[in-house]
Scaffold this active site. Structure first.
Site, short mmCIF file in Angstrom:
data_model
loop_
_atom_site.label_atom_id
_atom_site.label_comp_id
_atom_site.label_asym_id
_atom_site.label_seq_id
_atom_site.Cartn_x
_atom_site.Cartn_y
_atom_site.Cartn_z
N GLY A 1 89.57 -71.78 39.99
CA GLY A 1 89.01 -73.05 40.46
C GLY A 1 87.62 -72.88 41.01
N HIS B 1 82.22 -73.89 38.27
CA HIS B 1 80.77 -74.04 38.23
C HIS B 1 80.33 -74.01 36.77
CE1 HIS B 1 80.88 -69.75 37.54
NE2 HIS B 1 81.43 -69.54 38.73
N HIS C 1 81.91 -71.51 34.39
CA HIS C 1 83.24 -71.87 33.86
C HIS C 1 83.08 -72.92 32.75
CE1 HIS C 1 84.54 -70.68 38.09
NE2 HIS C 1 85.25 -69.88 37.31
N GLN D 1 95.49 -60.66 43.98
CA GLN D 1 94.29 -59.90 43.65
C GLN D 1 93.28 -59.82 44.80
OE1 GLN D 1 93.34 -62.83 40.41
NE2 GLN D 1 91.24 -62.32 40.93
N ASP E 1 82.26 -60.49 35.40
CA ASP E 1 83.32 -59.59 35.87
C ASP E 1 83.59 -58.58 34.75
OD1 ASP E 1 83.96 -60.87 38.47
OD2 ASP E 1 84.37 -62.57 37.17
N GLN F 1 86.73 -56.40 34.89
CA GLN F 1 87.92 -57.23 34.63
C GLN F 1 88.09 -57.46 33.12
OE1 GLN F 1 89.26 -60.87 36.91
NE2 GLN F 1 88.12 -61.92 35.31
N SER G 1 81.78 -68.49 42.19
CA SER G 1 82.36 -69.43 43.16
C SER G 1 82.02 -68.98 44.58
CB SER G 1 83.87 -69.49 42.98
OG SER G 1 84.16 -69.83 41.65
N ARG G 2 81.80 -67.68 44.77
CA ARG G 2 81.50 -67.18 46.12
C ARG G 2 80.09 -67.55 46.58
NH1 ARG G 2 85.01 -63.18 44.26
NH2 ARG G 2 86.77 -62.88 45.66
O1 PAF Z 1 88.12 -64.15 37.05
C1 PAF Z 1 88.91 -64.86 37.70
O2 PAF Z 1 88.60 -65.98 38.08
C2 PAF Z 1 90.29 -64.31 38.04
O3 PAF Z 1 90.25 -62.95 38.27
C3 PAF Z 1 91.36 -64.65 36.97
C4 PAF Z 1 91.03 -63.99 35.64
C5 PAF Z 1 91.44 -66.16 36.79
C6 PAF Z 1 92.72 -64.14 37.43
O4 PAF Z 1 93.11 -64.72 38.62
#
Ligand code: PAF
Length: 281
Positions: free
Chosen positions: A31, A34, A37, A61, A150, A153, A186-187
């Site tokens: 959520g 921005h 996304h 997480q 990320d 990730q 988002s931060r």
């Molecule tokens: O990148 C993110 O916003 C989060 O790490 C994700 C992939 C939605 C998992 O919670």
């Protein structure tokens, strides 16, 4: 726009879409949507018949309770943004629906999850891999879209879908930036005006490495020193790491002799910002 709040409702709808031969594009988010996304949603819409966006702030997480509690949750605005952008369905499960009492199973991530973010945020990627697996199971996407901001990730998830035989195409999308170069996150909303000004050292440090590399400097140690110097000029910023890594293994490299990723994490006040760029020979 459809909204689903439980895994079973989400899966029932996705199964119907699949039976109707529709391709499902998926954008997992926490959520506070921005433009980064919205860019992922746009990319998903280019190649999918229907697009699902998940909105779930995943407690698993976060290794700091304050970070989880302060994470922005503008739920109504997020839904409005998805509606405006023509998202087909939003999956917004409750924490109880995702992790009911007795929940006891996690994805164990390997070496790719150890350095960088993994070192600074113990348990982070275990939580990410677990929630992403659960989201994938509910949404059953053909393709899932993740930002390159990320980078670790993205790398961990690409490995996970291979290792666990998940038939999902993981698409990495270029980082969206503010006009001054700060990566959207988002931060960023948690930065004060002065902190926002200070945060510019993050893209500046990466740009300094790029410029030095173009001048012919290839040794990682020298490149890292240059970036460290840039961050140290800003009293409100504290460097956590700046590393030059192989983009596939995330191992540190001594010199830029092939394509590498420069990855950085910087604290500005109590906000932790990460970013990265690719460098090639
Ligand atoms: O990148 C993110 O916003 C989060 O790490 C994700 C992939 C939605 C998992 O919670």
């Amino acid at each position: 726009m459809l909204i689903f709040e439980s895994p079973s409702a989400m899966t029932a709808w996705s199964s119907t879409q699949r039976s109707d031969h529709k391709t499902i594009g998926f954008v997992p988010t926490m959520g506070a949507l921005h433009d980064g996304h919205l860019m992922l949603i746009h990319e998903a819409q280019q190649v999918s018949d229907v697009v699902v966006v998940s909105i779930f702030v995943n407690p698993l997480q976060f290794n700091r309770r304050d970070d989880f509690e302060h994470y922005p949750r503008p739920a109504a605005l997020d839904l409005e943004r998805c509606r405006e952008r023509g998202v087909t369905a939003v999956y917004a499960p409750t924490a109880d629906a995702m992790y009911p009492g007795g929940f006891d199973t996690h994805i164990e991530v390997g070496q790719l999850a150890q350095p960088l973010e993994g070192a600074g945020r113990p348990g982070h990627f275990r939580g990410v891999a677990t929630v992403v697996t659960k989201l994938f199971n509910a949404v059953q996407p053909h393709a899932a879209f993740f930002g390159e901001k990320d980078f670790q990730q993205l790398t961990v998830i690409k490995r996970m879908v291979i290792d666990l035989d998940m038939p999902i195409n993981i698409v990495g999308c270029v980082t969206t930036r503010e006009p001054d170069g700060l990566a959207l996150s988002s931060r960023n909303a948690r930065l004060s005006t002065t902190q926002r000004d200070a945060a510019i050292v993050v893209p500046e440090a990466l740009a300094a490495i790029c410029a030095a590399h173009e001048r012919g400097i290839t040794l990682s140690r020298e490149l890292r020193d240059i970036a460290t110097h840039v961050v140290r000029q800003e009293p409100l910023a504290r460097l956590e790491y700046i590393d030059i890594v192989d983009p596939h293994t995330l191992h540190q490299v001594d010199a830029v002799n092939a394509e590498v990723r420069v990855v950085i994490a910087v604290w500005v006040g109590d906000v932790r910002l990460i970013d990265n760029i690719a460098l090639s020979v």
